[in-house]
Design an enzyme around this catalytic site. Structure first.
Site, mmCIF file in Angstrom:
data_model
loop_
_atom_site.group_PDB
_atom_site.id
_atom_site.type_symbol
_atom_site.label_atom_id
_atom_site.label_comp_id
_atom_site.label_asym_id
_atom_site.label_seq_id
_atom_site.Cartn_x
_atom_site.Cartn_y
_atom_site.Cartn_z
ATOM 1 N N LYS A 1 -2.050 -1.549 -3.847
ATOM 2 C CA LYS A 1 -2.924 -0.376 -3.823
ATOM 3 C C LYS A 1 -2.101 0.898 -3.949
ATOM 4 C CE LYS A 1 -6.025 1.971 -0.699
ATOM 5 N NZ LYS A 1 -6.518 2.056 0.639
ATOM 6 N N LYS B 1 0.867 -1.182 0.000
ATOM 7 C CA LYS B 1 0.000 0.000 0.000
ATOM 8 C C LYS B 1 0.902 1.230 0.000
ATOM 9 C CE LYS B 1 -3.609 2.465 2.438
ATOM 10 N NZ LYS B 1 -4.633 2.443 3.478
HETATM 11 C C1 PBG Z 1 -7.059 3.858 5.202
HETATM 12 C C2 PBG Z 1 -7.579 3.562 3.859
HETATM 13 C C3 PBG Z 1 -7.437 4.413 2.765
HETATM 14 C C4 PBG Z 1 -8.075 3.803 1.698
HETATM 15 C C5 PBG Z 1 -8.580 2.585 2.147
HETATM 16 N N1 PBG Z 1 -8.256 2.446 3.504
HETATM 17 C C6 PBG Z 1 -6.848 5.758 2.647
HETATM 18 C C7 PBG Z 1 -5.607 6.089 3.328
HETATM 19 O O1 PBG Z 1 -4.725 5.244 3.524
HETATM 20 O O2 PBG Z 1 -5.484 7.240 3.696
HETATM 21 C C8 PBG Z 1 -8.149 4.429 0.347
HETATM 22 C C9 PBG Z 1 -9.103 3.865 -0.611
HETATM 23 C C10 PBG Z 1 -9.368 4.727 -1.784
HETATM 24 O O3 PBG Z 1 -8.743 5.770 -2.017
HETATM 25 O O4 PBG Z 1 -10.274 4.351 -2.521
HETATM 26 N N2 PBG Z 1 -6.928 2.843 6.095
#
Ligand code: PBG
Length: 322
Positions: A246, A193
């Site tokens: 991601k 991520k």
């Molecule tokens: C945070 C989380 C995020 C997303 C899913 N879980 C955002 C972040 O890390 O700030 C993003 C998903 C998206 O942008 O569609 N735990």
């Protein structure tokens, strides 16, 4: 002469030789839950997506199920007054999230629910971990994540999705789940991520942006590829059932890398900013939104991701039904 165009001659031939095809069975639909009854609020940066109260979310799930879309990843929009430094509300049994998970599983036992394990929706700091003197604490955060994951598994979650990027959390969650008798609850690890600008619209949806600083001490540097293998190896050996990358579109090389190196299903999260870009361009008439969606999803699958989390899931399902 070798003429590759022979295999592109007609739609039927093209169907015959097509290597990858997305189906509704590959998709997980992220949905946003909010408190109250009969509440539906737009998210301006995500056209076509709304925050829904439990009653309306149940209706939405029902209509998706009829389209063959059966896997959902709900995220909660939590009232500011319920947030604190330790995200304690995340494992309080009466919170809107756990109640909704229970209700959805009761009404639609065949629906599969993937829950989000991270502190940010419940954190007064807007971070995925406990903040102390500007630092994100790792091992202390894992204790909170464990309580959250157990509460979610108890509410009926089929898959828990740690999206926090703390070190060691997959193994810790696996042990805690097993000890509590939830050995059937799967873990989809947010493995690679990245600290991405493409999460902006999601943070609008949940009002969960960090109050100070950024997420670069826990989310990965977009410049790094080899590091994704380190994360994947850890998650794999700690017992993850799926490895997720991601965002998706700018990270297809990472999807392919994990696909080539691991024998468990790879997932990709086609994130909010990727959705917003296509929607905004389509609204301006700058590109064909449907075609751009189909192309994006197909290419994510081609890169090696069997599972795709996407805000386009319902639209895709509707198109396939036509
Ligand atoms: C945070 C989380 C995020 C997303 C899913 N879980 C955002 C972040 O890390 O700030 C993003 C998903 C998206 O942008 O569609 N735990």
């Amino acid at each position: 002469m070798r003429r590759p165009r022979r295999n592109r001659k007609s739609p039927v031939i093209r169907d015959l030789v097509r290597e990858h095809e997305v189906t509704v069975k590959d998709l997980i639909y992220p949905v946003f839950l909010t408190g109250g009854i009969n509440i539906k609020t737009d998210i301006p940066s995500m056209p076509g997506i709304q925050r829904l109260s439990e009653d309306l979310l149940l209706k939405e799930i029902e209509s998706c199920m009829k389209l063959g879309l059966k896997i959902f990843a709900p995220f909660p929009n939590i009232e500011e007054s319920l947030k604190d430094q330790f995200a304690t509300h995340s494992y309080e049994r009466n919170n809107i999230y756990l109640k909704a998970i229970k209700k959805i599983k009761k009404e639609f036992p065949e629906a599969i629910l993937m829950t989000d394990v991270a502190m940010d929706p419940y954190s007064s700091d807007g971070h995925d971990g406990i903040v102390q003197n500007g630092e994100i604490l790792n091992d202390e955060t894992i204790e909170v994540l464990g309580r959250m994951a157990l509460a979610q598994a108890d509410a009926g979650a089929d898959i828990v999705g740690p999206s926090d990027m703390m070190d060691g959390r997959v193994g810790a969650l696996r042990d805690m789940l097993d000890e509590a008798g939830f050995e059937k609850t799967a873990i989809m690890a947010y493995t690679a991520k990245y600290a991405s600008a493409f999460y902006g619209p999601f943070r609008d949806a949940l009002n969960s942006a960090p109050k100070a600083g950024d997420k670069k001490t826990y989310q990965m540097d977009p410049a790094n590829q080899a590091e994704a293998l380190v994360e994947a190896e850890l998650d794999y050996h700690e017992g993850a059932d799926f490895l997720m990358v991601k965002p998706a579109l700018a990270y297809l090389d990472v999807i392919k890398l994990l696909y080539d190196n691991f024998d468990i299903p790879i997932a990709a999260y086609n994130v909010s900013g990727e959705y917003a870009m296509i929607k905004a361009a389509a609204q301006n008439g700058w590109l064909d939104g449907e075609k751009a969606m189909l192309e994006s999803l197909t290419c994510i699958k081609r890169a090696g991701s069997k599972v795709i989390l996407t805000y386009f899931a319902k639209e895709f399902a509707q198109l396939q039904k036509l």
